[in-house]
Motif scaffolding. Sequence first.
Motif, mmCIF file in Angstrom:
data_model
loop_
_atom_site.group_PDB
_atom_site.id
_atom_site.type_symbol
_atom_site.label_atom_id
_atom_site.label_comp_id
_atom_site.label_asym_id
_atom_site.label_seq_id
_atom_site.Cartn_x
_atom_site.Cartn_y
_atom_site.Cartn_z
ATOM 1 N N ILE A 1 -4.308 -7.457 4.177
ATOM 2 C CA ILE A 1 -3.373 -8.177 3.317
ATOM 3 C C ILE A 1 -3.546 -9.674 3.549
ATOM 4 O O ILE A 1 -3.377 -10.174 4.669
ATOM 5 C CB ILE A 1 -1.903 -7.776 3.565
ATOM 6 C CG1 ILE A 1 -1.703 -6.289 3.250
ATOM 7 C CG2 ILE A 1 -0.961 -8.623 2.716
ATOM 8 C CD1 ILE A 1 -0.267 -5.814 3.404
ATOM 9 N N ASN B 1 -9.360 0.429 3.351
ATOM 10 C CA ASN B 1 -9.089 -0.996 3.566
ATOM 11 C C ASN B 1 -7.586 -1.250 3.483
ATOM 12 O O ASN B 1 -6.959 -0.978 2.460
ATOM 13 C CB ASN B 1 -9.817 -1.825 2.502
ATOM 14 C CG ASN B 1 -9.783 -3.318 2.792
ATOM 15 O OD1 ASN B 1 -8.740 -3.880 3.085
ATOM 16 N ND2 ASN B 1 -10.927 -3.971 2.680
ATOM 17 N N SER C 1 -6.771 -11.424 4.950
ATOM 18 C CA SER C 1 -7.601 -11.649 3.760
ATOM 19 C C SER C 1 -9.074 -11.376 4.022
ATOM 20 O O SER C 1 -9.810 -10.932 3.127
ATOM 21 C CB SER C 1 -7.428 -13.083 3.252
ATOM 22 O OG SER C 1 -7.725 -14.020 4.276
ATOM 23 N N TYR D 1 0.811 -1.217 0.000
ATOM 24 C CA TYR D 1 0.000 0.000 0.000
ATOM 25 C C TYR D 1 0.850 1.276 0.000
ATOM 26 O O TYR D 1 0.303 2.369 0.203
ATOM 27 C CB TYR D 1 -0.924 0.009 1.223
ATOM 28 C CG TYR D 1 -1.983 -1.071 1.194
ATOM 29 C CD1 TYR D 1 -3.014 -1.044 0.260
ATOM 30 C CD2 TYR D 1 -1.958 -2.128 2.112
ATOM 31 C CE1 TYR D 1 -3.993 -2.030 0.235
ATOM 32 C CE2 TYR D 1 -2.933 -3.114 2.100
ATOM 33 C CZ TYR D 1 -3.939 -3.060 1.154
ATOM 34 O OH TYR D 1 -4.916 -4.041 1.133
ATOM 35 N N GLU E 1 -9.171 -7.765 3.454
ATOM 36 C CA GLU E 1 -8.834 -7.400 2.076
ATOM 37 C C GLU E 1 -9.936 -7.783 1.096
ATOM 38 O O GLU E 1 -10.312 -7.002 0.213
ATOM 39 C CB GLU E 1 -7.524 -8.063 1.652
ATOM 40 C CG GLU E 1 -7.090 -7.666 0.244
ATOM 41 C CD GLU E 1 -5.767 -8.272 -0.177
ATOM 42 O OE1 GLU E 1 -5.273 -7.890 -1.261
ATOM 43 O OE2 GLU E 1 -5.222 -9.120 0.558
#
Length: 230
Positions: free
Chosen positions: A78, A75, A55, A32, A58
Motif C-alpha cells: 500500500i 501483492n 508503494s 484489500y 504495490e
Amino acid sequence: MAQSLSKYYILLLVLIMAGNTKAQDFANLNKYKSQNTSLPHPTAAQKRIVFMGDSITEFWNVLEPTYFSGKSYINRGISGQTTPQMLIRFRADVIALQPTAVVILAGINDIAGNTGPSSIEMIRDNILSMAELAKANNIKVILCSVLPAYDFPWKANQEPIEKITKLNEMLKNYAKANNIAFVDYYSAMVDERLGLKMEYSKDGVHPNKAGYQTMEPIVEKAISLALRKD
C-alpha cells in the motif's frame, strides 16, 4: 440548562471522534478487504507467498506484472504506508491468507516521516513484530533490506542515508541470528552517493521496470531458500 448543554457537547464530540476514526482507517484495512475475502484457501501443494510492503511493493504489480503472473504470489503493498500501519493490517493481509511465506519490505516511509517522527529502533521493532507474528503462525519470514535513497522528492532534506544503513544492519543481524532469509536489495542498487542508481529509478526512491527486474532474482533466491527449509 448549562449541564444539559455540557452533556450535549460531550456526546457530540464523542460522535465526531468516532466518525473521524472510522473515516480515517489508519491502516487502510479496507483496501484489500474484498480481495482477501474472495481469495480461496491455498491447496496443500500450493506455496503461497505474500509480499507485504508500501508503494515499492504495490507498484511492482503495475510496472512488472509478469513477475506475479502464474505464481502463487499475492501483492499486499500500500503506497505511502509506514511500519505501524503494516503491523496493524498484518493479520488481515498476511496471516488470514494462510501463506507459506511472507516477504517483508518496509521502513523507508518511516524514515521519511510519513506518519510522524520514528526512531530507527521503533521502525526495527515494528518490522520484527511482523516477523514474530508470522513465525508464531508457522509462516516463513523473508526479510528485505530497505532500498537506498539519497533524499525524498515529497519530503526533502531528511538525510536518510545513515538511517537506512543503520536499519539495514539491524535487520540483517536479526535475520542471521534467527536463521531467516535476508534479501539484500541495497547492495545491488546503491550508487556512489549512497542513493538509488539512476538507471533503476526516476525519482530516486521508487524502482522503475529495470529496478524491479534487478530485484526479482534476488528475492527469488531467498524464496527458494525459504521453501527448501520445509
